[in-house]
Design a protein around this motif. Structure first.
Motif, PDB file in Angstrom:
ATOM      1  N   GLY A 142     -12.112   2.411   2.874  1.00 35.96           N
ATOM      2  CA  GLY A 142     -12.723   3.149   2.039  1.00 35.96           C
ATOM      3  C   GLY A 142     -11.734   4.544   1.860  1.00 35.96           C
ATOM      4  O   GLY A 142     -12.188   5.326   1.257  1.00 35.96           O
ATOM      5  N   ASN A 143     -10.445   4.124   2.390  1.00 35.49           N
ATOM      6  CA  ASN A 143      -9.565   5.467   2.187  1.00 35.49           C
ATOM      7  C   ASN A 143      -8.950   5.541   0.643  1.00 35.49           C
ATOM      8  O   ASN A 143      -8.511   6.407   0.393  1.00 35.49           O
ATOM      9  CB  ASN A 143      -8.468   5.139   2.949  1.00 35.49           C
ATOM     10  N   ARG A 144      -9.365   4.444  -0.195  1.00 35.93           N
ATOM     11  CA  ARG A 144      -8.935   4.526  -1.602  1.00 35.93           C
ATOM     12  C   ARG A 144      -7.314   4.737  -1.780  1.00 35.93           C
ATOM     13  O   ARG A 144      -7.007   5.881  -2.341  1.00 35.93           O
ATOM     14  CB  ARG A 144      -9.865   5.521  -2.370  1.00 35.93           C
ATOM     15  N   LYS A 145      -6.460   3.893  -0.909  1.00 32.02           N
ATOM     16  CA  LYS A 145      -4.957   4.194  -1.300  1.00 32.02           C
ATOM     17  C   LYS A 145      -4.451   3.358  -1.926  1.00 32.02           C
ATOM     18  O   LYS A 145      -5.009   1.886  -1.867  1.00 32.02           O
ATOM     19  CB  LYS A 145      -4.425   4.280   0.076  1.00 32.02           C
ATOM     20  N   SER A 146      -3.335   3.410  -2.473  1.00 28.30           N
ATOM     21  CA  SER A 146      -2.803   2.454  -3.188  1.00 28.30           C
ATOM     22  C   SER A 146      -0.988   2.184  -2.696  1.00 28.30           C
ATOM     23  O   SER A 146      -0.838   3.151  -2.038  1.00 28.30           O
ATOM     24  CB  SER A 146      -2.430   2.838  -4.777  1.00 28.30           C
ATOM     25  N   HIS A 147      -0.703   0.954  -2.835  1.00 32.47           N
ATOM     26  CA  HIS A 147       0.784   1.048  -2.518  1.00 32.47           C
ATOM     27  C   HIS A 147       1.603   0.781  -4.057  1.00 32.47           C
ATOM     28  O   HIS A 147       1.338  -0.172  -4.718  1.00 32.47           O
ATOM     29  CB  HIS A 147       0.791  -0.366  -1.752  1.00 32.47           C
ATOM     30  N   HIS A 148       2.514   1.690  -3.986  1.00 31.17           N
ATOM     31  CA  HIS A 148       3.469   1.636  -5.183  1.00 31.17           C
ATOM     32  C   HIS A 148       4.796   0.926  -4.805  1.00 31.17           C
ATOM     33  O   HIS A 148       5.164   1.535  -4.102  1.00 31.17           O
ATOM     34  CB  HIS A 148       3.474   3.068  -5.968  1.00 31.17           C
ATOM     35  N   PRO A 149       5.205   0.074  -5.518  1.00 26.88           N
ATOM     36  CA  PRO A 149       6.573  -0.386  -5.315  1.00 26.88           C
ATOM     37  C   PRO A 149       7.521   0.657  -5.441  1.00 26.88           C
ATOM     38  O   PRO A 149       7.281   1.669  -6.225  1.00 26.88           O
ATOM     39  CB  PRO A 149       6.747  -1.560  -6.636  1.00 26.88           C
ATOM     40  N   ASP A 150       8.224   0.649  -4.406  1.00 30.23           N
ATOM     41  CA  ASP A 150       9.553   1.562  -4.335  1.00 30.23           C
ATOM     42  C   ASP A 150      10.175   1.993  -5.519  1.00 30.23           C
ATOM     43  O   ASP A 150      10.401   3.315  -5.751  1.00 30.23           O
ATOM     44  CB  ASP A 150      10.655   1.346  -3.198  1.00 30.23           C
ATOM     45  N   LYS A 151      10.538   1.201  -6.278  1.00 30.02           N
ATOM     46  CA  LYS A 151      11.218   1.613  -7.551  1.00 30.02           C
ATOM     47  C   LYS A 151      10.544   2.551  -8.427  1.00 30.02           C
ATOM     48  O   LYS A 151      10.575   3.415  -9.125  1.00 30.02           O
ATOM     49  CB  LYS A 151      11.583   0.146  -8.363  1.00 30.02           C
ATOM     50  N   LEU A 152       8.972   2.328  -8.458  1.00 31.66           N
ATOM     51  CA  LEU A 152       8.086   2.742  -9.393  1.00 31.66           C
ATOM     52  C   LEU A 152       7.665   4.102  -8.615  1.00 31.66           C
ATOM     53  O   LEU A 152       7.841   5.258  -9.322  1.00 31.66           O
ATOM     54  CB  LEU A 152       6.558   2.236  -9.419  1.00 31.66           C
ATOM     55  N   LYS A 153       7.693   4.128  -7.344  1.00 36.86           N
ATOM     56  CA  LYS A 153       7.487   5.580  -6.636  1.00 36.86           C
ATOM     57  C   LYS A 153       8.710   6.306  -6.860  1.00 36.86           C
ATOM     58  O   LYS A 153       8.505   7.617  -7.090  1.00 36.86           O
ATOM     59  CB  LYS A 153       7.332   5.241  -5.242  1.00 36.86           C
TER      60      LYS A 153
END
Length: 108
Positions: free
Chosen positions: A16-27
Motif C-alpha cells: 500500500g506504499n504506492r511507490k514506483s521504480h524508475h529506470p536509472d536513465k529516466l531518473k
C-alpha cells in the motif's frame, strides 16, 4: 525486442506504499531537468528582486512551465508503460479512473 520500459519486472509497489521504480536513465534525466528548473525558479526570484522588466520575467516563467510540462510528460509516459499496464494485467481496472484524474490535472 526488450527495452527498459518493456521488461516484465515490477515497476510498482505491491504494498500500500504506492511507490514506483524508475529506470536509472529516466531518473537521472528527470533529476537533471528538475535541477535546471530549480535554477530557473531562483532566477525568477532574483529578477523580481531586481525589478526586472515584467516581460522578461514572464518569458522565464513560460520557459519553466514548459520544462515542468516536459517532466510531467516523461513521468506520465513511464507510468503508463509500467504501472498502469502492470495493474491492468493484474485485473485492476481502477487504475484507468486514477489515470484519467491525473491527466485532467496535468491538462489544467
Amino acid at each position: 525486442m526488450e527495452t527498459e520500459n518493456t521488461r516484465h519486472e515490477s515497476h510498482c509497489s505491491d504494498s500500500g506504499n504506492r511507490k514506483s521504480h524508475h529506470p536509472d536513465k529516466l531518473k537521472n534525466n528527470l533529476i537533471t531537468r528538475l535541477n535546471r528548473i530549480e535554477g530557473q525558479i531562483r532566477g525568477i526570484k532574483r529578477l523580481i528582486e531586481e525589478d526586472t522588466y515584467c516581460d522578461d520575467v514572464l518569458n522565464l516563467i513560460a520557459a519553466v512551465q514548459s520544462a515542468l510540462n516536459s517532466v510531467g510528460s516523461l513521468l506520465l509516459e513511464n507510468h503508463m508503460k509500467s504501472c498502469v499496464i502492470e495493474r491492468i494485467h493484474e485485473g485492476d481496472q481502477e487504475v484507468i479512473d486514477e489515470l484519467m484524474v491525473t491527466v485532467k490535472k496535468l491538462m489544467r
